[in-house]
Design an enzyme around this catalytic site. Structure first.
Site: not given
Length: 306
Positions: A216, A248
């Site tokens: 990420s 998440d």
């Protein structure tokens, strides 16, 4: 069924204030309570996407009871193991003027050896019938640093694909147990590999044992090193809002694509769109559905040279 593991669950509290000023009193304009911890956020997003989802981990005390009551209002099946110590709280303070969020995280209860043994038995039973498992978040006090590596080996023995999303030494030991996928953010990846160059660090992490690594990169999207190739996925534009839980939601998108057997570019599109749509939502574990549907056609995915 998709199984999510949150060893350090939390009762998430989100406070919204007109402006956050150090050393000042604030009038809170909105308070939101949600069942939290990375794996529970993942579970709630997966359920919203239509997947049958089971959540396990630990919960205890009055805070844990409140968390389980809130979880019962969702489609997620509760298979949390009771602890004597109380579940922690996390507080997100959202400055509505700037859009910035300040996060305060408690450490979590101390888990006893007997409680860990009970959890292992529960986890092993739940692996039967699971299509995939996500191991998410920090370890509470009392849990040994190789816990995720131990759970990865159990999942591999049961032939269940496993995704690991953690940091520090638990990530280092977990990746050596050969999970199917790890999803570090840029800082976690740098701590693991010693490199801040995304391509080098992502490929290095994969060589350490993971079948695939998806990094990420915040507003720059995601970089994925997989057996099928190397891809970068980027959102159409930076979004402002509450970033809590965005990673998440990305995990949920990756797991959703895994069990749906979609190609990697489509999995990354889903993950990036969900992440951005979560930033636009006021609380973690939820996403703006209208924004998500619009972003699905606007996320850019390109194959890159390894």
């Amino acid at each position: 069924m998709i199984l999510t593991v949150t060893l350090n669950t939390a009762l998430d509290l989100t406070y919204r204030v007109p402006a956050l000023t150090p050393h000042a009193s604030h009038r809170v304009t909105q308070v939101i309570e949600r069942p939290g911890g990375k794996g529970l956020n993942v579970a709630r997003v997966l359920a919203a996407l239509g997947h049958e989802t089971v959540a396990t981990g630990f919960a205890g005390g009055a805070t844990g009871a409140t968390l389980r009551g809130l979880l019962a209002e969702t489609p997620v099946r509760d298979e949390l193991v009771e602890t004597a110590g109380p579940t922690r709280r996390t507080v997100a303070v959202v400055d509505t003027a700037s859009g910035d969020t300040t996060q305060l995280n408690e450490p979590g209860p101390t888990v006893t050896p007997a409680e860990w043994t009970a959890f292992r038995a529960c986890f092993t039973t739940l692996l039967d019938g699971a299509e995939a498992v996500a191991l998410c978040g920090s370890l509470p006090p009392g849990i040994h640093v190789g816990a995720y590596a131990e759970l990865i080996r159990l999942a591999r023995t049961a032939d269940v694909p496993v995704l690991l999303d953690t940091s520090g030494e638990p990530l280092r030991r977990g990746i050596a147990a050969r999970p199917d996928l790890v999803k570090p953010n840029a800082e976690e990846l740098a701590q693991l590999t010693g490199s801040r160059e995304p391509h080098r660090a992502t490929n290095d992490a994969r060589r350490r044992g993971a079948r695939a690594v998806v990094s990420s990169l915040g507003p720059d999207g995601m970089l994925a090193a997989t057996p099928e190739g190397l891809w970068r996925a980027t959102p159409p534009a930076a979004v402002k809002g509450n970033p809590t839980g965005a990673g998440d939601s990305a995990v949920a998108g990756l797991l959703s694509g895994l069990v749906d057997h979609t190609p990697w570019p489509d999995r990354l599109t889903r993950a990036v769109a969900l992440s951005a749509a979560t930033v636009l939502s006021p609380v973690a574990g939820e996403f703006d559905t209208t924004a998500y549907e619009g972003l699905l056609t606007r996320v850019k995915v390109v194959e890159e040279t390894p």
